[in-house]
Design a protein around this motif. Structure first.
Motif, PDB file in Angstrom:
ATOM      1  N   VAL A  41       5.972  12.371   0.661  1.00  0.00           N
ATOM      2  CA  VAL A  41       5.938  11.225   1.573  1.00  0.00           C
ATOM      3  C   VAL A  41       5.859  11.668   3.034  1.00  0.00           C
ATOM      4  O   VAL A  41       5.680  10.832   3.921  1.00  0.00           O
ATOM      5  N   GLN A  42       5.993  12.961   3.278  1.00  0.00           N
ATOM      6  CA  GLN A  42       5.984  13.466   4.643  1.00  0.00           C
ATOM      7  C   GLN A  42       4.599  13.314   5.276  1.00  0.00           C
ATOM      8  O   GLN A  42       3.583  13.610   4.664  1.00  0.00           O
ATOM      9  N   ASP A  43       4.601  12.821   6.504  1.00  0.00           N
ATOM     10  CA  ASP A  43       3.404  12.783   7.349  1.00  0.00           C
ATOM     11  C   ASP A  43       2.282  11.879   6.824  1.00  0.00           C
ATOM     12  O   ASP A  43       1.136  11.995   7.273  1.00  0.00           O
ATOM     13  N   ARG A  44       2.565  10.985   5.885  1.00  0.00           N
ATOM     14  CA  ARG A  44       1.504  10.072   5.480  1.00  0.00           C
ATOM     15  C   ARG A  44       1.418   8.936   6.494  1.00  0.00           C
ATOM     16  O   ARG A  44       2.439   8.496   7.055  1.00  0.00           O
ATOM     17  N   PRO A  45       0.234   8.433   6.766  1.00  0.00           N
ATOM     18  CA  PRO A  45       0.117   7.310   7.706  1.00  0.00           C
ATOM     19  C   PRO A  45       0.735   6.048   7.109  1.00  0.00           C
ATOM     20  O   PRO A  45       0.726   5.867   5.892  1.00  0.00           O
ATOM     21  N   VAL A  46       1.278   5.209   7.975  1.00  0.00           N
ATOM     22  CA  VAL A  46       1.872   3.946   7.524  1.00  0.00           C
ATOM     23  C   VAL A  46       1.220   2.803   8.306  1.00  0.00           C
ATOM     24  O   VAL A  46       1.804   2.249   9.242  1.00  0.00           O
TER      25      VAL A  46
ATOM     26  N   HIS B 142       0.816  -1.211   0.000  1.00  0.00           N
ATOM     27  CA  HIS B 142       0.000   0.000   0.000  1.00  0.00           C
ATOM     28  C   HIS B 142       0.855   1.268   0.000  1.00  0.00           C
ATOM     29  O   HIS B 142       0.425   2.308  -0.492  1.00  0.00           O
ATOM     30  N   ILE B 143       2.069   1.176   0.517  1.00  0.00           N
ATOM     31  CA  ILE B 143       2.984   2.320   0.441  1.00  0.00           C
ATOM     32  C   ILE B 143       3.486   2.491  -0.986  1.00  0.00           C
ATOM     33  O   ILE B 143       3.588   3.611  -1.504  1.00  0.00           O
ATOM     34  N   ALA B 144       3.799   1.385  -1.649  1.00  0.00           N
ATOM     35  CA  ALA B 144       4.215   1.454  -3.050  1.00  0.00           C
ATOM     36  C   ALA B 144       3.114   2.061  -3.908  1.00  0.00           C
ATOM     37  O   ALA B 144       3.375   2.907  -4.780  1.00  0.00           O
ATOM     38  N   PHE B 145       1.885   1.650  -3.662  1.00  0.00           N
ATOM     39  CA  PHE B 145       0.772   2.196  -4.435  1.00  0.00           C
ATOM     40  C   PHE B 145       0.617   3.689  -4.183  1.00  0.00           C
ATOM     41  O   PHE B 145       0.342   4.470  -5.108  1.00  0.00           O
ATOM     42  N   ASP B 146       0.816   4.113  -2.940  1.00  0.00           N
ATOM     43  CA  ASP B 146       0.729   5.542  -2.645  1.00  0.00           C
ATOM     44  C   ASP B 146       1.885   6.296  -3.280  1.00  0.00           C
ATOM     45  O   ASP B 146       1.732   7.467  -3.667  1.00  0.00           O
ATOM     46  N   ASP B 147       3.039   5.659  -3.411  1.00  0.00           N
ATOM     47  CA  ASP B 147       4.157   6.289  -4.134  1.00  0.00           C
ATOM     48  C   ASP B 147       3.721   6.630  -5.559  1.00  0.00           C
ATOM     49  O   ASP B 147       4.039   7.713  -6.078  1.00  0.00           O
TER      50      ASP B 147
ATOM     51  N   GLU C  25      -8.650 -11.105  16.139  1.00  0.00           N
ATOM     52  CA  GLU C  25      -9.340 -11.523  14.929  1.00  0.00           C
ATOM     53  C   GLU C  25      -9.763 -10.261  14.175  1.00  0.00           C
ATOM     54  O   GLU C  25     -10.364  -9.361  14.744  1.00  0.00           O
ATOM     55  N   GLN C  26      -9.392 -10.189  12.895  1.00  0.00           N
ATOM     56  CA  GLN C  26      -9.649  -9.007  12.073  1.00  0.00           C
ATOM     57  C   GLN C  26      -8.991  -7.751  12.641  1.00  0.00           C
ATOM     58  O   GLN C  26      -9.518  -6.638  12.528  1.00  0.00           O
ATOM     59  N   GLY C  27      -7.814  -7.929  13.203  1.00  0.00           N
ATOM     60  CA  GLY C  27      -7.084  -6.794  13.769  1.00  0.00           C
ATOM     61  C   GLY C  27      -6.777  -5.723  12.733  1.00  0.00           C
ATOM     62  O   GLY C  27      -6.763  -4.529  13.050  1.00  0.00           O
ATOM     63  N   GLY C  28      -6.544  -6.143  11.488  1.00  0.00           N
ATOM     64  CA  GLY C  28      -6.272  -5.180  10.438  1.00  0.00           C
ATOM     65  C   GLY C  28      -7.464  -4.310  10.128  1.00  0.00           C
ATOM     66  O   GLY C  28      -7.317  -3.122   9.799  1.00  0.00           O
ATOM     67  N   GLU C  29      -8.658  -4.867  10.222  1.00  0.00           N
ATOM     68  CA  GLU C  29      -9.862  -4.082   9.982  1.00  0.00           C
ATOM     69  C   GLU C  29     -10.141  -3.138  11.146  1.00  0.00           C
ATOM     70  O   GLU C  29     -10.546  -1.984  10.950  1.00  0.00           O
ATOM     71  N   ILE C  30      -9.930  -3.612  12.373  1.00  0.00           N
ATOM     72  CA  ILE C  30     -10.203  -2.781  13.546  1.00  0.00           C
ATOM     73  C   ILE C  30      -9.277  -1.580  13.597  1.00  0.00           C
ATOM     74  O   ILE C  30      -9.695  -0.449  13.889  1.00  0.00           O
ATOM     75  N   VAL C  31      -7.990  -1.802  13.304  1.00  0.00           N
ATOM     76  CA  VAL C  31      -7.040  -0.696  13.382  1.00  0.00           C
ATOM     77  C   VAL C  31      -7.328   0.356  12.313  1.00  0.00           C
ATOM     78  O   VAL C  31      -6.999   1.542  12.489  1.00  0.00           O
ATOM     79  N   THR C  32      -7.968  -0.052  11.212  1.00  0.00           N
ATOM     80  CA  THR C  32      -8.322   0.906  10.166  1.00  0.00           C
ATOM     81  C   THR C  32      -9.323   1.939  10.678  1.00  0.00           C
ATOM     82  O   THR C  32      -9.294   3.110  10.279  1.00  0.00           O
ATOM     83  N   ILE C  33     -10.200   1.527  11.579  1.00  0.00           N
ATOM     84  CA  ILE C  33     -11.142   2.476  12.184  1.00  0.00           C
ATOM     85  C   ILE C  33     -10.378   3.555  12.935  1.00  0.00           C
ATOM     86  O   ILE C  33     -10.683   4.759  12.824  1.00  0.00           O
ATOM     87  N   LEU C  34      -9.359   3.137  13.681  1.00  0.00           N
ATOM     88  CA  LEU C  34      -8.568   4.105  14.442  1.00  0.00           C
ATOM     89  C   LEU C  34      -7.730   4.972  13.517  1.00  0.00           C
ATOM     90  O   LEU C  34      -7.509   6.161  13.794  1.00  0.00           O
ATOM     91  N   GLN C  35      -7.245   4.400  12.419  1.00  0.00           N
ATOM     92  CA  GLN C  35      -6.503   5.216  11.460  1.00  0.00           C
ATOM     93  C   GLN C  35      -7.393   6.313  10.889  1.00  0.00           C
ATOM     94  O   GLN C  35      -6.967   7.470  10.756  1.00  0.00           O
TER      95      GLN C  35
END
Length: 460
Positions: free
Chosen positions: A341-346, A320-325, A415-425
């Motif tokens: 690239v400054q200040d983008r979320p990772v 996803h970082i490559a795609f944002d590049d 379980e689904q930690g990647g989806e949950i953290v997206t809410i916080l992002q």
């Protein structure tokens, strides 16, 4: 010699969309790919590994269903079928990507190995054996990384596995020794343990996942231990040798040595850029001491008109970082200086089970910077959805600014930690404070609703 408006070297998750966008804008573009369209993500990384991880998860579910009142006899792993399914997924994605390229006007797909032969000149060793020389005003490098092989005596004599070759095995290893406890090592380790392998992970550092929260890393180690995965920290491999049908690894730990025999060795000790073969000295493009191409905030190299995207430039090695590049490059073509690239979320997700979703800074990083923060922690044994589904493994953790209430980072092992953290992002991106999430109304019972309780721990 053929001249193009733009040349893109590498058809990964930055190079492919960029080449199509350039061509659609009217620029005559060449996309050079030495192997397969799609790069690591489609062919060797994200898609194939996650397909196999899904199969491994099915094994775990079947073997842990008794707690839900469902009795299942021992799961039979049909490994050839798992590999067949994985290959079908890869082929479908690769062919769809190639089809999109071939149907794009102004875009030539050239299969071969590219190397610079002049400032803005590229010579391609075609798969047919012939050479083709190309020139362009703009050149974009998206050549990615390859597995790094540590300098261990005997390693070149044992036919070791990499993250690429391990997915081509036709049988499950009896005993898999893994060098490295990063994302690649742990994902493959848990996967093959569930398929039936004995798994031993070797880590020279004092703990696994040294860039993650210490309590999160320990929780992961405990979870993997429950699956009988042996993790040997503060341990180094001194040598490797073939002994009949086995491999003997000499290990050093706490001042003593011992030998461990295994059937297969997976090298998962890091990745390195594929820049030496590019002949960058012909261009003036600079690299750092590890071979990564150095770029500015707009991804331009030290040579005007030559850019680097994705893993080859160093930094976070995520699709996803490559795609944002790619998006940064293209948007800056229309509006110079509009993106950097400054200040983008990772954000990222490690697809062990349960998943580890991550974004922002950790508690340790905040304290090292002298920041005044509050830390929310919630174990999944207190999460209603986790209890109901019978999987209480893991924990949630968030770091917030003590004064503003802004969320600074989060680690979600669930379980689904990647989806949950997206809410916080998304909350971080929108400036939503922790107390707003704490008092929000979420559907019950969902994993998202657990964020109410996570931030409620800060009010006690």
């Amino acid at each position: 010699m053929q001249h193009y408006d733009a040349i893109v070297i590498g058809s990964g998750q930055a190079g492919t969309p960029l080449s199509k966008k350039l061509a659609n804008s009217g620029l005559k573009t060449a996309l050079i790919e030495k192997r397969w369209v799609g790069g690591t993500c489609v062919n060797d990384g994200c898609s194939p590994t996650k397909a196999m991880i899904a199969s491994a998860k099915a094994v775990w579910v079947s073997e842990n269903s008794a707690r839900l009142g469902v009795l299942v006899e021992h799961a039979h792993v049909d490994f050839p079928s798992i590999i067949k399914r994985k290959n079908e997924i890869v082929t479908r994605m690769r062919e769809n990507s190639e089809k999109g390229i071939l149907e794009t006007e102004n875009l030539d797909l050239i299969y071969g190995t590219a190397a610079f032969s002049g400032m803005k000149q590229v010579t391609v060793q075609l798969q047919s054996g012939e050479e083709q020389v190309l020139t362009a005003d703009r050149i974009y490098i998206n050549t990615g990384l390859k597995p790094e092989v540590p300098d261990i005596p005997g390693i070149r004599d044992i036919e070791f596995l990499t993250s690429t070759s391990i997915m081509e095995l036709d049988t499950v290893p009896e005993h898999l020794l893994i060098l490295g406890s990063g994302y690649i090592g742990l994902e493959f380790g848990q996967m093959f343990r569930r398929f039936g392998s004995k798994v031993t992970v070797i880590e020279p550092s004092a703990r696994i996942l040294k860039h993650e929260e210490e309590d999160i890393a320990q929780n992961i180690a405990d979870i993997l231990s429950l699956e009988h995965i042996d993790i040997l920290v503060k341990t180094e491999v001194m040598s490797l040798a073939r002994q009949g049908g086995l491999i003997c690894a000499t290990l050093h730990s706490d001042g003593s040595t011992r030998e461990v025999q295994c059937t297969h060795v997976l090298v998962a000790a890091g990745r390195e850029p594929q820049t030496p073969a590019l002949n960058l000295e012909m261009t003036g493009v600079k690299t750092d001491e590890k071979g990564y191409i150095t770029v500015n905030d707009q991804l331009e190299t030290s040579t005007e008109g030559i850019y680097a995207l994705g893993d080859v430039k160093g930094g976070p090695a995520f699709t996803h970082i490559a795609f944002d590049d790619y998006r940064i490059i293209y948007e800056n073509m229309d509006k110079p200086g509009s993106r950097s690239v400054q200040d983008r979320p990772v954000p990222y997700c490690m697809f062990i089970d349960p998943q580890l979703g991550r974004v922002g800074i950790t508690e340790t990083e905040a304290k090292e910077k002298g920041m005044d923060v509050k830390v929310a922690v919630l174990k999944n044994e207190s999460v209603a959805r986790s209890i109901e589904t019978g999987d209480e493994r893991g924990m949630m953790k968030a770091v917030v600014d003590a004064y503003t209430g802004q969320i600074l980072g989060a680690s979600i092992l669930a379980e689904q930690g990647g989806e949950i953290v997206t809410i916080l992002q998304m909350a971080m991106m929108g400036g939503i404070t922790y107390d707003q999430i704490m008092n929000s109304v979420f559907a019950h019972p969902t994993y998202a609703e657990s964020l109410n309780n996570l931030f409620s721990t800060l009010e006690k």
